[in-house]
Design a protein around this motif. Structure first.
Motif, PDB file in Angstrom:
ATOM      1  N   CYS A 115       0.835  -1.196   0.000  1.00 48.98           N
ATOM      2  CA  CYS A 115       0.000   0.000   0.000  1.00 48.98           C
ATOM      3  C   CYS A 115       0.874   1.251   0.000  1.00 48.98           C
ATOM      4  CB  CYS A 115      -0.904  -0.029   1.235  1.00 48.98           C
ATOM      5  SG  CYS A 115      -2.312   1.081   1.159  1.00 48.98           S
ATOM      6  N   GLU A 164     -13.825  -5.918   4.653  1.00 50.59           N
ATOM      7  CA  GLU A 164     -13.297  -4.735   3.960  1.00 50.59           C
ATOM      8  C   GLU A 164     -13.880  -4.534   2.554  1.00 50.59           C
ATOM      9  OE1 GLU A 164      -8.799  -5.227   4.955  1.00 50.59           O
ATOM     10  OE2 GLU A 164      -9.331  -3.107   5.230  1.00 50.59           O
ATOM     11  N   LYS A 185      -7.582   4.595   0.682  1.00 50.18           N
ATOM     12  CA  LYS A 185      -8.175   3.492   1.459  1.00 50.18           C
ATOM     13  C   LYS A 185      -8.737   3.998   2.786  1.00 50.18           C
ATOM     14  CE  LYS A 185      -6.816  -0.913   3.633  1.00 50.18           C
ATOM     15  NZ  LYS A 185      -7.944  -1.733   3.156  1.00 50.18           N
ATOM     16  N   LEU A 205      -7.635  -2.218  -1.659  1.00 45.08           N
ATOM     17  CA  LEU A 205      -6.835  -1.012  -1.433  1.00 45.08           C
ATOM     18  C   LEU A 205      -7.585   0.282  -1.725  1.00 45.08           C
ATOM     19  CD1 LEU A 205      -3.381  -2.138  -2.899  1.00 45.08           C
ATOM     20  CD2 LEU A 205      -4.233  -2.328  -0.551  1.00 45.08           C
ATOM     21  N   ASP A 206      -8.685   0.202  -2.438  1.00 45.27           N
ATOM     22  CA  ASP A 206      -9.375   1.430  -2.834  1.00 45.27           C
ATOM     23  C   ASP A 206     -10.888   1.235  -2.754  1.00 45.27           C
ATOM     24  OD1 ASP A 206      -9.873   3.965  -3.735  1.00 45.27           O
ATOM     25  OD2 ASP A 206      -9.234   3.607  -5.799  1.00 45.27           O
TER      26      ASP A 206
END
Length: 482
Positions: free
Chosen positions: A223, A431, A231, A357-358
């Protein structure tokens, strides 16, 4: 403790004329080869980490010093991950994002003159060496943040410099805060001790906070600072989506470790600004402090929801249908792929890594549900359906039945490549930051909502899954589980 001597010479640190703390001479045998640092004026310090002005008693090589002393940058911006080779990352205090920072003491004239006269050898392209003379690899670019090599001395990075880079990276999000009173309710953004906001008429404030801690929520190898900014903000905004709130702004608190400098701050700010701007929200301010245990990013978000129409967890009733938005389990698939050393750019896994991650908060769906004015229960899925569904049910005092065949998991070929099933990934994976909704059967298809089951009488929080699949009895992610 004694100071390490730079290139075999006496560091000669100046001290005040009272309370002597310095040894008369530098001890022999203590040196750092080819260290990227300048010589200092004065004698060897016998005590490390002494807070106070730079001309007070202190160790020139204090690893955790409260004020960077002595070393000049050895390269131009961009040479290393902070725009310098090294850089002492200790910050003297934890100030808000403002430009009324107190002036920090500078090096004495003698120390500066000495640095200029003898800096040609120190300000070279040589890299720092750690213990046993091992040379640390040269790192370049803002997206390669990480700790510096052990034993390296770091030039000072002032707090206001780091904050300026962060705000410069955030760009448009800061501009939105400085526009003054408007539809977003922001009266005053960064620059003072606190932001000022004016709630729009007929609205209630929704306020939440979310942390991202290195080694817990992300790994620096996966990351980059920019990705981390996106994020962290995306995850925090998801809480506003779950309440049906329209975002107004965010506060950003950073705990920065040694090795985090100007380039990293600008890249992190860029990611933060991109995500906030996409949500039409402003960066309202924040705080910076030193961290001794890796990078920590805390995002506090504020939004407005029509009065009396907030989406709450405790409003599910027997007979309601259960819905989720989007696809579940993609973020877990991305995590498993990266944990096994996979290439994040691999075509099959790229969407899964992107989800991890996004994350994209379901803000439009949340606002739509709030605007309908119907009774619904809602929460975002951060820890996985297996853990979050019982939370919603317990808050409502009901139970549920879930149809495993209806779980919207990742593509079958992606699941097979990981040795998983789509249902297992969808049930356990966290997540994803999709929304879980309980309400009228007529909601199916509203902004991509998919029905996965129904609310039934039973012990509060109980879930019965129809259909067997590996992991059906898993409980999801628990931050404090042993």
């Amino acid at each position: 403790m004694v100071a390490r001597v730079v290139e075999g010479d006496d560091p000669r640190v100046l001290q005040l004329g009272h309370r002597p703390r310095l040894a008369a001479e530098a001890r022999e045998g203590l040196l750092v080869e080819e260290a990227a640092a300048d010589h200092l004026e004065g004698h060897e310090a016998t005590q490390a980490d002494v807070p106070g002005p730079v001309d007070g008693a202190h160790a020139p090589l204090a690893e955790q010093g409260l004020e960077g002393v002595g070393a000049q940058p050895t390269g131009q911006p961009g040479d290393g991950p902070s725009g310098e080779v090294g850089g002492l990352r200790g910050l003297r205090s934890a100030r808000r994002f403002d430009h009324r920072l107190q002036a920090t003491p500078q090096r004495t004239a003698g120390a500066r003159d000495s640095a200029r006269s003898r800096g040609s050898s120190a300000r070279s392209s040589r890299r720092c060496r750690g213990p046993a003379g091992r040379q640390s690899p040269r790192r370049t670019g803002a997206d390669r943040a990480g700790p510096a090599a052990p034993g390296c001395y770091h030039a000072a990075v002032r707090e206001e410099e780091l904050v300026d880079e962060l705000l410069a990276g955030a760009g448009d999000a800061c501009a939105q805060a400085s526009d003054g009173p408007g539809g977003g309710g922001v009266v005053l953004g960064p620059g003072d001790d606190a932001a000022l906001l004016a709630p729009p008429a007929g609205h209630t404030a929704a306020w939440s906070v979310d942390d991202h801690i290195e080694g817990v929520h992300f790994r620096a190898a996966w990351c980059s600072p920019r990705a981390l900014g996106r994020k962290a903000v995306g995850a925090a905004l998801s809480d506003l989506a779950a309440m049906g709130a329209r975002p107004a702004g965010a506060l950003l608190a950073l705990g920065v470790p040694k090795g985090f400098g100007r380039n990293e701050a600008r890249a992190l700010g860029l990611g933060v600004g991109e995500k906030l701007s996409a949500a039409r929200a402003a960066l309202l301010g924040g705080n910076v402090a030193r961290s001794t245990a890796g990078l920590r990013v805390s995002v506090s978000v504020l939004g407005w929801v029509p009065a009396g129409r907030g989406l709450l967890r405790g409003r599910a009733r027997t007979g309601d249908a259960l819905f989720v938005s989007g696809t579940l389990g993609l973020a877990r698939a991305g995590l498993l792929h990266l944990e096994r050393g996979g290439d994040p750019r691999e075509e099959l896994f790229a969407p899964a890594v992107a989800r991890l991650l996004d994350p994209e908060p379901r803000l439009a769906l949340g606002e739509t549900l709030a605007a309908r004015g119907e009774r619904v229960a809602c929460m975002d899925l951060s820890d996985g359906l297996a853990r979050d569904l019982p939370r919603l049910l317990a808050a409502s005092g009901v139970a549920a039945r879930v149809d495993a065949e209806r779980l919207p998991g990742p593509p079958a070929d992606l699941a097979r490549a990981l040795g998983e099933t789509p249902a297992a990934l969808a049930w356990v994976g966290g997540e994803d930051y999709e929304l879980l909704v309980a309400g009228s059967h007529e909601l199916e298809g509203c902004n991509d909502l998919r029905r996965i089951g129904c609310v039934v009488p039973g012990p509060p929080g109980a879930v019965r899954v129809s259909g067997e699949f590996p992991g059906a009895r898993a409980k999801g992610f628990d931050h404090l589980a042993p």
